[in-house]
Design an enzyme around this catalytic site. Structure first.
Site, PDB file in Angstrom:
ATOM      1  N   HIS A  24      32.730  38.229  48.853  1.00  0.00           N
ATOM      2  CA  HIS A  24      31.696  38.335  47.818  1.00  0.00           C
ATOM      3  C   HIS A  24      32.178  37.873  46.449  1.00  0.00           C
ATOM      4  O   HIS A  24      31.427  37.967  45.486  1.00  0.00           O
ATOM      5  CB  HIS A  24      31.232  39.783  47.747  1.00  0.00           C
ATOM      6  CG  HIS A  24      32.338  40.707  47.335  1.00  0.00           C
ATOM      7  ND1 HIS A  24      33.442  40.947  48.130  1.00  0.00           N
ATOM      8  CD2 HIS A  24      32.538  41.407  46.202  1.00  0.00           C
ATOM      9  CE1 HIS A  24      34.260  41.753  47.492  1.00  0.00           C
ATOM     10  NE2 HIS A  24      33.740  42.062  46.321  1.00  0.00           N
ATOM     11  N   ASP A  25      33.434  37.442  46.354  1.00  0.00           N
ATOM     12  CA  ASP A  25      33.974  37.001  45.064  1.00  0.00           C
ATOM     13  C   ASP A  25      34.161  35.491  44.991  1.00  0.00           C
ATOM     14  O   ASP A  25      34.481  34.967  43.921  1.00  0.00           O
ATOM     15  CB  ASP A  25      35.341  37.653  44.814  1.00  0.00           C
ATOM     16  CG  ASP A  25      35.232  39.152  44.634  1.00  0.00           C
ATOM     17  OD1 ASP A  25      34.225  39.610  44.068  1.00  0.00           O
ATOM     18  OD2 ASP A  25      36.154  39.872  45.082  1.00  0.00           O
ATOM     19  N   ASP A  61      34.963  50.520  51.300  1.00  0.00           N
ATOM     20  CA  ASP A  61      35.720  49.915  50.215  1.00  0.00           C
ATOM     21  C   ASP A  61      36.251  51.067  49.366  1.00  0.00           C
ATOM     22  O   ASP A  61      35.483  51.945  48.967  1.00  0.00           O
ATOM     23  CB  ASP A  61      34.755  49.058  49.381  1.00  0.00           C
ATOM     24  CG  ASP A  61      35.374  47.791  48.874  1.00  0.00           C
ATOM     25  OD1 ASP A  61      36.436  47.885  48.238  1.00  0.00           O
ATOM     26  OD2 ASP A  61      34.789  46.721  49.092  1.00  0.00           O
ATOM     27  N   GLU A 105      43.229  44.228  49.364  1.00  0.00           N
ATOM     28  CA  GLU A 105      42.809  42.998  48.681  1.00  0.00           C
ATOM     29  C   GLU A 105      43.946  42.576  47.754  1.00  0.00           C
ATOM     30  O   GLU A 105      44.259  43.293  46.796  1.00  0.00           O
ATOM     31  CB  GLU A 105      41.543  43.215  47.860  1.00  0.00           C
ATOM     32  CG  GLU A 105      41.073  41.906  47.227  1.00  0.00           C
ATOM     33  CD  GLU A 105      40.238  42.039  45.959  1.00  0.00           C
ATOM     34  OE1 GLU A 105      39.564  41.071  45.585  1.00  0.00           O
ATOM     35  OE2 GLU A 105      40.265  43.110  45.324  1.00  0.00           O
ATOM     36  N   ASP A 125      40.495  47.885  47.171  1.00  0.00           N
ATOM     37  CA  ASP A 125      40.191  46.931  46.113  1.00  0.00           C
ATOM     38  C   ASP A 125      41.426  46.678  45.225  1.00  0.00           C
ATOM     39  O   ASP A 125      42.161  47.610  44.905  1.00  0.00           O
ATOM     40  CB  ASP A 125      39.066  47.535  45.260  1.00  0.00           C
ATOM     41  CG  ASP A 125      38.448  46.545  44.284  1.00  0.00           C
ATOM     42  OD1 ASP A 125      37.849  45.563  44.741  1.00  0.00           O
ATOM     43  OD2 ASP A 125      38.551  46.777  43.062  1.00  0.00           O
TER      44      ASP A 125
HETATM   45  C1  GLC Z   1      37.666  43.154  43.439  1.00  0.00           C
HETATM   46  C2  GLC Z   1      36.269  43.039  43.993  1.00  0.00           C
HETATM   47  C3  GLC Z   1      35.387  42.413  42.967  1.00  0.00           C
HETATM   48  C4  GLC Z   1      35.376  43.313  41.752  1.00  0.00           C
HETATM   49  C5  GLC Z   1      36.788  43.562  41.242  1.00  0.00           C
HETATM   50  C6  GLC Z   1      36.829  44.690  40.275  1.00  0.00           C
HETATM   51  O1  GLC Z   1      38.234  41.915  43.211  1.00  0.00           O
HETATM   52  O2  GLC Z   1      36.295  42.330  45.193  1.00  0.00           O
HETATM   53  O3  GLC Z   1      34.090  42.207  43.427  1.00  0.00           O
HETATM   54  O4  GLC Z   1      34.600  42.744  40.733  1.00  0.00           O
HETATM   55  O5  GLC Z   1      37.652  43.925  42.291  1.00  0.00           O
HETATM   56  O6  GLC Z   1      36.594  45.896  40.947  1.00  0.00           O
END
Ligand code: GLC
Length: 543
Positions: free
Chosen positions: A338-339, A110, A277, A212
């Site tokens: 995970h979100d 990541d 993402e 990310d």
């Molecule tokens: C992304 C991650 C998430 C995190 C956010 C801030 O959305 O997937 O888990 O809290 O970024 O880094």
């Protein structure tokens, strides 16, 4: 000349591993604890690689394992080139990488380029004085003339996105927690520093990155106010992110130059992959493939996690996505991460197998979230055990992400075989019953269904690189054909609990069920109008 359809340009021997393979996301805190502290670690992951190989996984993506104060569980990084002691050390990482590779699998890390931890030395320097050379590495602003905040931008995690710094008398911007200051990607030194980080890991031999919040990386130069959303259920004073449309704080045209830089670097290496993402509507999402397909290889397609589980809406979304993809743009599908709530909790246990068949038979790279292969559900976390900052900051909205981040359920042993010690998040009461060990023995289990699906997908080019043709959909069913050279499959998914009828539009289909959610139906012949049970999905090899 107009490009030919995908099967011609992506002939079997020219497809790359990240096009025909299956990606598996590990949330390292929750996969396997090896040292008895209740938190998963790299050695734990190594001990479970045989399982992933058995499952048929081609590529493992790890959520962040870097040093971090853990304000956002690792998405607040204080050193981009190290390993957090909770997870192990660099030797453990090197061992993991070589163990993954020795099993013929790939490893993705990541990359969190949008923001650092407020404890990162870059930020410590930046906030030390207005004249520090790293001051401009972050987004510092004066208050407006009337003393108010620089603009109306809100934090995704609730509250204002601007934090006042007493010592230097300015605000800094944080799209997430105040412990996660956003980097200023307009600064060429920042760009260089992050490319150096990427190079460090690519030189080590990792196979790519999941980037990310890619669409957040650069903000409007004038920092203009975001407009209020006409659909907002909130008042401005609630300071809830969704009250505004983030037109100036995200998805700026310049972001594509940055993605391009990342891609150029990635392409200096062999067959590495860049996944982004991005939560945006399809027409915006596909722009992240970049001009001439020189952006992200796979801008994550989250439609299956965001759309209502309704057959006609999903059938339409699949077709719109297929139609919007640029020439040479490779599709991908995601059911969980995970979100977001787990798929088995969002659409229910009875539909989870249907969703699995959809994920693994649509055209494009599938990403499986750890535990979904055994139908793990969101675990109810008592209020006083919530640790996710998103949940803690907005308790009334029930948006904690803890429930979908709970430890992997391996066996009927204590703590599901995850740890000898009290886990950082609790397991469900039924982990003695719902786990890998039990499901391995049960031919009708979710796990065995996943292994069969993955194996079929691997065995038949039609199912991974084949063409996709929508066949039929109504208010219950979605159905499509996957085809490659002379092999042809029909997929029929019943997204409802009631029996339904597949009524072919394009002539009669005849074939053999190679996989059904009801394993008793496997091997049966079908033709004409096919009756499906509620919650049934069929994969049919056409004759
Ligand atoms: C992304 C991650 C998430 C995190 C956010 C801030 O959305 O997937 O888990 O809290 O970024 O880094």
């Amino acid at each position: 000349m107009i490009e030919q359809a995908s099967t011609e340009t992506l002939s079997e021997n020219r497809t790359l591993w990240w096009q025909h393979g299956v990606v598996y996301q590990i949330y390292p805190r929750s996969f396997q604890d090896s040292n008895g502290d209740g938190i998963g670690d790299l050695k734990g992951i190594i001990s479970r690689l045989d399982y992933l190989q058995w499952l048929g996984i081609d590529c493992v993506w790890l959520s962040p394992v870097y040093p971090s104060p853990m304000a956002d569980f690792g998405y607040d990084i204080s050193d981009y080139q190290g390993i957090h002691p909770l997870f192990g050390n660099m030797d453990d990482f090197d061992e993991l990488l070589s163990e993954v590779h020795s099993r013929g699998m790939k490893l993705l890390l990541d990359l969190v380029p949008n923001h650092t931890s407020d404890q990162h030395p870059w930020f410590l320097e930046s906030r030390s004085s207005r004249s520090n050379p790293k001051r401009d590495w972050y987004i510092w602003q004066d208050a407006r003339e009337d003393g108010t905040l620089p603009n109306n931008w809100l934090s995704v995690f609730g509250g204002n996105a601007w934090e006042w710094d007493e010592i230097t008398g300015q605000y800094y911007y944080h799209a997430f927690l105040k412990e996660q200051p956003d980097l200023n990607w307009r600064n060429p030194e920042v760009q260089q520093a992050m490319l150096d980080v990427m190079r460090f890991w690519l030189d080590k031999g990792i196979d790519g990155f999941r980037v990310d919040v890619m669409w957040h990386m650069i903000k409007d130069l004038q920092l203009r106010d975001n407009p209020p959303s006409p659909d907002s259920k909130f008042n401005p004073e609630d300071l809830i992110y969704d009250h505004y449309i983030p037109v100036y704080s995200t998805d700026q045209p310049e972001v594509h130059d940055i993605v391009r830089m990342m891609r150029d670097l990635t392409d200096e290496y062999d067959e590495r992959v860049l996944i982004g993402e991005i939560y945006l509507p399809i027409e915006k999402l596909v722009t992240y493939y970049g001009q001439d397909n020189r952006g992200a290889h796979l801008p994550f397609n989250f439609q299956l996690l965001t759309l209502p589980w309704q057959s006609q809406q999903i059938a339409l979304a699949i077709d719109q996505y297929e139609a919007a993809l640029p020439a040479q743009g490779w599709p991908n599908w995601v059911l969980g991460n995970h979100d977001k709530p787990r798929i088995a909790s969002r659409i229910g246990k009875s539909q989870a197998k249907v969703a699995a068949m959809m994920l693994l038979t649509l055209r494009g790279t599938p990403t499986i979230y750890y535990g979904d292969e055994i139908g793990m559900r969101d675990v109810p976390i008592p209020m006083n055990e919530i640790v996710d900052p998103q949940g803690l900051n907005m308790p009334e909205l029930n948006v904690s992400r803890d429930p979908s981040r709970t430890p992997m359920q391996w066996s009927s042993e204590i703590n599901g075989g995850f740890s000898q010690y009290k886990p950082w998040l609790r397991l469900p009461y039924n982990s003695g019953r719902v786990n890998v060990e039990v499901q391995k023995q049960d031919p009708h289990s979710m796990l065995r269904f996943y292994t069969k699906l993955i194996a079929l997908r691997k065995e038949h080019a039609a199912l991974n690189i084949g063409t996709y043709t929508p066949e039929y959909s109504d208010e219950q069913l979605i159905s499509y054909v996957r085809e490659h050279s002379d092999s042809k499959f029909l997929v029929i998914l019943n997204l409802s609990h009631r029996p339904g009828y597949f009524r072919p539009r394009n002539g009669n289909y005849k074939g053999t069920v190679v996989l059904s959610t009801e394993s008793e139906r496997n091997g049966m012949q079908v033709e004409d109008i096919i009756a499906l049970g509620g919650d049934e999905a069929l994969l049919i090899k056409l004759s």
